[in-house]
Design a protein around this motif. Structure first.
Motif, mmCIF file in Angstrom:
data_model
loop_
_atom_site.group_PDB
_atom_site.id
_atom_site.type_symbol
_atom_site.label_atom_id
_atom_site.label_comp_id
_atom_site.label_asym_id
_atom_site.label_seq_id
_atom_site.Cartn_x
_atom_site.Cartn_y
_atom_site.Cartn_z
ATOM 1 N N UNK A 202 -5.762 10.059 0.435
ATOM 2 C CA UNK A 202 -4.572 9.647 1.168
ATOM 3 C C UNK A 202 -4.899 8.424 2.017
ATOM 4 N N UNK A 203 -4.926 7.275 1.366
ATOM 5 C CA UNK A 203 -5.438 6.059 2.007
ATOM 6 C C UNK A 203 -4.380 4.958 2.027
ATOM 7 N N UNK A 204 -3.135 5.352 2.167
ATOM 8 C CA UNK A 204 -2.037 4.386 2.156
ATOM 9 C C UNK A 204 -2.134 3.382 3.303
ATOM 10 N N UNK A 205 -2.772 3.780 4.386
ATOM 11 C CA UNK A 205 -2.876 2.906 5.546
ATOM 12 C C UNK A 205 -3.593 1.602 5.210
ATOM 13 N N UNK A 206 -4.507 1.633 4.237
ATOM 14 C CA UNK A 206 -5.259 0.430 3.887
ATOM 15 C C UNK A 206 -4.353 -0.684 3.367
ATOM 16 N N UNK A 207 -3.223 -0.305 2.762
ATOM 17 C CA UNK A 207 -2.304 -1.303 2.239
ATOM 18 C C UNK A 207 -1.383 -1.852 3.320
ATOM 19 N N UNK A 208 -1.356 -1.185 4.477
ATOM 20 C CA UNK A 208 -0.416 -1.568 5.525
ATOM 21 C C UNK A 208 -1.076 -2.310 6.679
ATOM 22 N N UNK A 209 -2.336 -2.000 6.949
ATOM 23 C CA UNK A 209 -3.015 -2.559 8.118
ATOM 24 C C UNK A 209 -3.810 -3.815 7.770
ATOM 25 N N UNK A 210 -3.978 -4.696 8.770
ATOM 26 C CA UNK A 210 -4.888 -5.825 8.616
ATOM 27 C C UNK A 210 -6.327 -5.340 8.716
ATOM 28 N N UNK A 211 -6.562 -4.415 9.638
ATOM 29 C CA UNK A 211 -7.887 -3.827 9.846
ATOM 30 C C UNK A 211 -7.764 -2.314 9.800
ATOM 31 N N UNK A 212 -8.536 -1.677 8.941
ATOM 32 C CA UNK A 212 -8.514 -0.223 8.829
ATOM 33 C C UNK A 212 -9.749 0.363 9.488
ATOM 34 N N UNK A 213 -9.516 1.204 10.475
ATOM 35 C CA UNK A 213 -10.596 1.856 11.193
ATOM 36 C C UNK A 213 -10.697 3.303 10.722
ATOM 37 N N UNK A 214 -11.860 3.673 10.235
ATOM 38 C CA UNK A 214 -12.083 5.030 9.738
ATOM 39 C C UNK A 214 -12.924 5.790 10.756
#
Length: 329
Positions: free
Chosen positions: A161-173
């Protein structure tokens, strides 16, 4: 007064710093039907000239790693640098009532009286991927309203469930010791989406072990020359320890994105995926019209009787001398 005039007034007020106008615009977005609706289209058209300036940071990780606490601490750290911060916190919805606790807003009540912070909880309403269906549109509202940084906190997510990667400029895990996150990362797509990795609750036993495991896994990733190398940071969000380094890493990633042209590429890719999602949603809604025609029943009967195959039947349904799914030629 026409609704278009009201939307224009709301946009002007939102850009002038009115939190009430920002909240109303997001409500218009959330209340829109799945197909979009006239109000949503008017809001998006009015916001378009003003979007594209904010730094968008996605915060994701499995349940229990401290996403809300970290988000709250990041807001404090960013405000100390004078930046206006918008927060979209996605909460899981009940599969029965559709409601959500919206507990993220409760956890971030420290900033309730700060005019430079806007926090909005959004119910996922069954949408998979860790976000709500209208999160991209709500993001555009905050962006156009002039927030310098927008933090998007996802629902606690799993391996895919990694949809955030397509929305954010920077993805923090975010990961945490004692939760098996080192092993999870080794088999998950999470290694491919992170721009900054944060080991939260680093005062617990096992933090160094998690960092060692993650460093080993990241070393195996195939990265071209000049590619961004995700930093591995340790924090204790509850006390604010290490948050200055996290903000520094996010700022450094933003500079890299801008200097290499990757920011423009990511945002173009984001717009493309959003357009595709809207178009596909429109196709799904029109499928009901196609499925209602008697021809579909006849084709189904012919496939069931062995007189045709499903691919030939689908070609007939989509062809049959008319534009596919009722679209204009």
């Amino acid at each position: 007064m026409r609704r278009t005039d009201r939307v224009a007034d709301l946009v002007e007020a939102a850009r002038g710093g009115s939190p009430r106008a920002v909240a109303r615009l997001i409500s218009l977005v959330e209340e829109a039907p799945a197909g979009g609706g006239t109000a949503l289209r008017e809001v998006m058209a009015a916001l378009a000239p003003y979007a594209g300036n904010a730094m968008v940071v996605g915060i994701t990780g499995s349940p229990g790693v401290g996403k809300s606490t970290t988000t709250n601490a990041l807001v404090k750290e960013l405000r100390a640098t004078g930046r206006r911060v918008g927060v979209l916190a996605v909460d899981p919805s009940s599969p029965f009532s559709g409601g959500a606790l919206l507990g993220d807003r409760v956890r971030m009540s420290d900033h309730a009286s700060d005019d430079g912070v806007f926090i909005r909880s959004m119910a996922s309403r069954g949408h998979l991927g860790g976000l709500a269906w209208t999160t991209p549109q709500a993001l555009r509202v905050l962006d156009a309203a002039g927030f310098d940084v927008i933090l998007i906190e996802t629902v606690g997510v799993g391996q895919s469930e990694i949809e955030i990667a397509a929305l954010a400029d920077t993805t923090m895990v975010l990961v945490a010791p004692g939760m098996g996150d080192g092993i999870q990362a080794a088999k998950a797509g999470i290694l491919e989406i992170g721009d900054v990795y944060v080991i939260n609750k680093a005062d617990r036993d096992g933090a160094d072990s998690v960092r060692r495991d993650l460093r080993g896994m990241l070393a195996l990733a195939d990265r071209p020359d000049g590619a961004w190398k995700p930093p591995l940071l340790k924090t204790v969000a509850q006390s604010g320890e290490g948050l200055d380094e996290v903000v520094g890493a996010v700022d450094a990633h933003r500079r890299w994105l801008t200097e290499t042209g990757e920011l423009a590429r990511r945002r173009t890719r984001r717009a493309r995926e959003e357009i595709e999602a809207i178009a596909l949603d429109g196709l799904r809604s029109r499928w009901g019209e196609v499925g209602a025609v008697g021809e579909l029943d006849e084709l189904a009967a012919s496939v069931a009787a062995g007189e045709s195959d499903p691919y030939a039947a689908a070609d007939r349904l989509l062809g049959a001398g008319r534009p596919p799914l009722g679209l204009a030629p």
